[in-house]
Design a protein around this motif. Structure first.
Motif, short mmCIF file in Angstrom:
data_model
loop_
_atom_site.label_atom_id
_atom_site.label_comp_id
_atom_site.label_asym_id
_atom_site.label_seq_id
_atom_site.Cartn_x
_atom_site.Cartn_y
_atom_site.Cartn_z
N LYS A 22 0.85 -1.20 0.00
CA LYS A 22 0.00 0.00 0.00
C LYS A 22 0.88 1.25 0.00
N GLY A 23 0.63 2.12 -0.97
CA GLY A 23 1.44 3.32 -1.07
C GLY A 23 2.91 3.02 -1.26
N GLY A 24 3.20 1.93 -1.97
CA GLY A 24 4.56 1.44 -2.06
C GLY A 24 5.41 2.04 -3.15
N ALA A 25 4.84 2.93 -3.99
CA ALA A 25 5.63 3.54 -5.07
C ALA A 25 5.45 5.05 -5.07
N VAL A 26 6.55 5.75 -5.33
CA VAL A 26 6.52 7.21 -5.44
C VAL A 26 6.55 7.57 -6.92
N VAL A 27 5.57 8.38 -7.34
CA VAL A 27 5.50 8.81 -8.74
C VAL A 27 6.57 9.85 -9.02
N GLU A 28 7.26 9.70 -10.13
CA GLU A 28 8.38 10.58 -10.49
C GLU A 28 8.00 11.65 -11.50
N TYR A 29 6.88 11.48 -12.21
CA TYR A 29 6.46 12.44 -13.24
C TYR A 29 5.00 12.82 -13.02
N ASP A 30 4.64 13.99 -13.50
CA ASP A 30 3.23 14.39 -13.54
C ASP A 30 2.53 13.66 -14.69
N PHE A 31 1.34 13.12 -14.42
CA PHE A 31 0.48 12.58 -15.47
C PHE A 31 -0.81 13.38 -15.46
N LEU A 32 -0.89 14.40 -16.29
CA LEU A 32 -2.05 15.27 -16.36
C LEU A 32 -2.74 15.06 -17.70
N HIS A 33 -4.02 14.74 -17.66
CA HIS A 33 -4.74 14.44 -18.89
C HIS A 33 -5.23 15.71 -19.57
N GLN A 34 -5.20 15.71 -20.88
CA GLN A 34 -5.71 16.82 -21.67
C GLN A 34 -7.11 16.46 -22.18
N TYR A 35 -8.11 17.17 -21.67
CA TYR A 35 -9.48 16.89 -22.07
C TYR A 35 -9.95 17.77 -23.23
N VAL A 36 -9.39 18.96 -23.33
CA VAL A 36 -9.89 19.95 -24.29
C VAL A 36 -9.06 19.91 -25.56
N GLU A 37 -9.77 19.91 -26.71
CA GLU A 37 -9.14 20.00 -28.01
C GLU A 37 -9.76 21.18 -28.76
N TYR A 38 -9.29 21.42 -29.98
CA TYR A 38 -9.83 22.52 -30.79
C TYR A 38 -10.20 21.96 -32.16
#
Length: 374
Positions: A174-190
């Motif tokens: 549980k809680g055994g890994a530390v994330v090293e990068y941001d994973f931010l999703h892009q919802y908006v397109e044009y």
């Protein structure tokens, strides 16, 4: 530091109150009469889980590890010790029984994660270890499932917890890994006209044209400006049975979160599900959705004839060793599959024979529904 004038404080409070009122009016779309929210059956395109994996060593086992004769464990252990400045040969590791070589996996939340977040990891033995209980995973790099991507996206380490005593070679940290990068999703397109848009993706078990159209209609009704024709102010467009494109109003395009939240919170009156019979032969379960009807037909299963008496002629079901009944064709609203299942239940017909009867009716072309085998 100059104190803020009283008038400015009052104005600030009023602005805050107005903003909160607007937020409440936009988000307070409570379902009426058990209606479903859009967010319960769909997700914005881009919202998804990501999987990470790696291979590592669990140490500190009480004699339940792979054993020193296992090359699957001794080779990575030899590399690990060499990197730690303690070179040692595989021959010298033959007596080690407190170490296991494991596969480590993790999932990144569908809403995204940030650098420094802690996530759970799953650990599974890949060698001959008997149990991972009491073991400790040493530092393990977790990478993308894309083999060409060599970036390390999380670092896993910690004590292994066994959740099921029947499978002690599988555990969790549980809680055994530390994330090293941001994973931010892009919802908006044009789109081609330069408008900000996002796409709603219906869940696989909800995807059909009727549902997509219902979602499109409710979004257009709820987002239309007062006095505006729906066609002129249309913001949602059902592209197919699974995808609905939504145009974000120009004034909200810079900060679209509120508009997307409002759309996801809208209640939608779903159409009746498609007539489908779900069959799981392994467990003997039958699930039915929609209005499943059966055309008049006589079916024999294992020498037994299935018949349902005309209720005008007889009020009870008759059963003999080699004869049951056919279906009552006098019902104005059609013969329901529930008539068949009820009759079979009363006759204590085993689940396997019920399934065979449904297959036979479907094969005869009398079942007005699709069959999905699970």
């Amino acid at each position: 530091m100059n104190p803020i004038p009283m008038t400015q404080k009052i104005l600030a409070k009023r602005r805050r109150a107005v903003l909160l009122a607007v937020l409440a009016s936009w988000l307070a779309c409570e379902p009426v009469g058990g209606l479903t929210r859009i967010r319960d059956i769909a997700r914005p395109l881009g919202e998804r889980i990501n999987k990470l994996h790696g291979a590592g060593l669990v140490v500190g086992l009480n004699g339940t590890g792979d054993g020193g004769d296992s090359l699957i464990m001794t080779r990575p252990l030899e590399v690990y010790l060499r990197n730690m400045g303690n070179p040692i040969s595989s021959e010298e590791l033959k007596k080690a029984k407190n170490i296991a070589y494991v596969h480590v996996t993790a999932e990144l939340d569908r809403s995204g994660v940030r650098n420094g977040d802690l996530i759970d990891v799953q650990v599974s033995s890949m060698g001959s270890a008997k149990s991972l209980a009491g073991g400790q995973l040493i530092v393990t790099a977790l990478r993308s499932m894309n083999l060409e991507d060599e970036n390390v996206y999380a670092i896993a380490q910690g004590p292994v917890e066994i959740l099921n005593s029947e499978t002690p070679t599988v555990g969790v940290i549980k809680g055994g890994a530390v994330v090293e990068y941001d994973f931010l999703h892009q919802y908006v397109e044009y789109d081609l006209e330069g408008r900000a848009v996002f796409t709603l993706v219906l869940d696989a078990d909800q995807a059909d044209f009727q549902t997509a159209k219902a979602v499109e209609m409710i979004i257009n009704e709820e987002t239309a400006l007062p006095g505006e024709e729906l066609a002129a102010g249309q913001t949602a467009f059902a592209l197919d049975a699974k995808n609905i494109r939504v145009v974000i109003p120009e004034k909200q395009a810079l900060h679209p979160s509120l508009f997307i939240a409002r759309v996801l919170n809208l209640p939608v009156d779903l159409p009746e599900p498609e007539a489908t019979v779900f069959i799981n032969e392994r467990t003997g379960t039958i699930a039915i959705t929609g209005n499943v009807e059966i055309a008049p037909v006589t079916v024999h299963v294992n020498g037994l004839q299935i018949t349902m008496m005309n209720p005008a002629a007889q009020n009870s079901l008759a059963a003999r060793s080699s004869e049951w009944t056919t279906f009552d064709t006098t019902q104005s609203d059609g013969i329901k599959i529930s008539d068949l299942t009820d009759a079979l239940d009363r006759l204590n017909v085993p689940a396997r024979e019920k399934i065979r009867a449904i297959y036979a009716i479907h094969q005869a072309g009398a079942l007005r529904a699709r069959i999905v085998k699970e």
